[in-house]
Design a protein around this motif. Structure first.
Motif, PDB file in Angstrom:
ATOM      1  N   ILE A   1      15.803  26.138 -43.041  1.00 52.89           N
ATOM      2  CA  ILE A   1      16.340  27.204 -43.487  1.00 52.89           C
ATOM      3  C   ILE A   1      15.402  27.629 -44.774  1.00 52.89           C
ATOM      4  CG2 ILE A   1      18.334  27.775 -44.873  1.00 52.89           C
ATOM      5  CD1 ILE A   1      20.020  26.094 -43.126  1.00 52.89           C
ATOM      6  N   HIS A   2      15.291  28.943 -45.196  1.00 51.35           N
ATOM      7  CA  HIS A   2      14.421  29.236 -46.197  1.00 51.35           C
ATOM      8  C   HIS A   2      15.035  30.237 -47.232  1.00 51.35           C
ATOM      9  CE1 HIS A   2      10.335  30.110 -47.971  1.00 51.35           C
ATOM     10  NE2 HIS A   2      10.730  31.409 -48.027  1.00 51.35           N
ATOM     11  N   PHE A   3      14.756  30.211 -48.516  1.00 53.81           N
ATOM     12  CA  PHE A   3      15.231  30.964 -49.516  1.00 53.81           C
ATOM     13  C   PHE A   3      14.185  31.381 -50.392  1.00 53.81           C
ATOM     14  CE2 PHE A   3      16.384  31.544 -53.856  1.00 53.81           C
ATOM     15  CZ  PHE A   3      17.714  32.499 -53.750  1.00 53.81           C
ATOM     16  N   ALA A   4      14.055  32.831 -50.709  1.00 50.87           N
ATOM     17  CA  ALA A   4      13.081  33.250 -51.602  1.00 50.87           C
ATOM     18  C   ALA A   4      13.610  34.060 -52.616  1.00 50.87           C
ATOM     19  CB  ALA A   4      11.942  33.881 -50.637  1.00 50.87           C
ATOM     20  N   SER A   5      13.632  34.042 -53.735  1.00 52.55           N
ATOM     21  CA  SER A   5      14.013  34.853 -54.948  1.00 52.55           C
ATOM     22  C   SER A   5      13.550  36.361 -54.959  1.00 52.55           C
ATOM     23  CB  SER A   5      14.252  34.067 -56.246  1.00 52.55           C
ATOM     24  OG  SER A   5      12.786  33.952 -56.489  1.00 52.55           O
ATOM     25  N   THR A   6      14.267  36.893 -55.113  1.00 52.46           N
ATOM     26  CA  THR A   6      13.980  38.610 -55.442  1.00 52.46           C
ATOM     27  C   THR A   6      14.357  39.038 -56.840  1.00 52.46           C
ATOM     28  OG1 THR A   6      15.915  39.289 -54.433  1.00 52.46           O
ATOM     29  CG2 THR A   6      14.159  39.062 -52.981  1.00 52.46           C
TER      30      THR A   6
ATOM     31  N   VAL B   1      12.129  28.057 -51.622  1.00 52.64           N
ATOM     32  CA  VAL B   1      12.473  26.633 -51.033  1.00 52.64           C
ATOM     33  C   VAL B   1      12.893  26.686 -49.728  1.00 52.64           C
ATOM     34  CG1 VAL B   1      14.484  24.853 -51.416  1.00 52.64           C
ATOM     35  CG2 VAL B   1      13.665  26.173 -53.514  1.00 52.64           C
ATOM     36  N   THR B   2      12.302  25.828 -48.802  1.00 57.56           N
ATOM     37  CA  THR B   2      12.557  25.368 -47.485  1.00 57.56           C
ATOM     38  C   THR B   2      13.372  24.100 -47.204  1.00 57.56           C
ATOM     39  OG1 THR B   2      10.593  26.766 -46.772  1.00 57.56           O
ATOM     40  CG2 THR B   2      11.575  25.205 -45.177  1.00 57.56           C
TER      41      THR B   2
END
Length: 198
Positions: free
Chosen positions: A106-111, A74-75
């Motif tokens: 702002i960026h979120f990337a699941s791990t 998500v950005t």
């Protein structure tokens, strides 16, 4: 954007049961903007404040057979963040905090996805991922809930509701301006409705 109602979350049916087929597939979902919001909270001079931030883009892929394989990216549009106090918004967007002139998103990337009670993502599940803010990346863990809409049948997964909650320390990302007025912790409350992509 319109907040998804609390009733929709609470009335959601139990999350999806899991099986583990040999060849699982990711299903692409897309956001329903009318049911999606990104809210944040912070303390300003000891008083609780809140704001919102629009989503710029999202890539949501859910493995309906084995949820731990699901992926979310998500950005957020930091430059369009809003608070209820105009002067607080100006300070928040400034170089000392979000610095949106240099870092407008702002960026979120699941791990990793960790399931909750009974192998579900509706009770105590967590999503860990890399959050990039002001060009600085740190891992963050969010509490997760995934539900079907009220009244939907167990096999109808066309529409789903998601809620992610958690917090971050803004100093971890260099957003340390106005530390004499604003406390370190920023709360997050992300609510979204998603549908299968056509």
């Amino acid at each position: 954007m319109t907040l998804m109602t609390r009733r929709t979350l609470l009335a959601g049916l139990a999350a999806l049961p899991l099986s583990r087929p040999a060849h699982a597939a990711l299903t692409q979902y897309e956001l329903v903007s009318q049911g999606t919001s990104v809210d944040f909270t912070f303390d300003l001079s000891g008083l609780a404040q809140s704001g919102t931030m629009p989503i710029h883009s999202a890539d949501i892929q859910i493995d309906l057979s084995d949820l731990i394989n699901s992926q979310v990216s998500v950005t957020l549009n930091a430059a369009e963040a809003r608070t209820k106090l105009p002067f607080a918004r100006t300070a928040m967007l400034s170089a000392g905090v979000l610095d949106v002139q240099q870092f407008p998103t702002i960026h979120f990337a699941s791990t990793e996805v960790r399931l909750g009670e009974g192998g579900r993502i509706s009770r105590g599940a967590e999503i860990t991922g890399d959050l990039t803010l002001r060009g600085v990346t740190h891992p963050i863990t969010l509490q997760a809930d995934l539900h079907r809409p009220p009244g939907s049948t167990a096999d109808n997964l066309d529409m789903l509701s998601i809620r992610l909650t958690g917090s971050l320390n803004r100093h971890d990302f260099g957003a340390s301006g106005y530390s004499d007025l604003v406390q370190d912790t920023v709360g997050l409350d992300i609510q979204a409705e998603i549908k299968k992509a056509e």
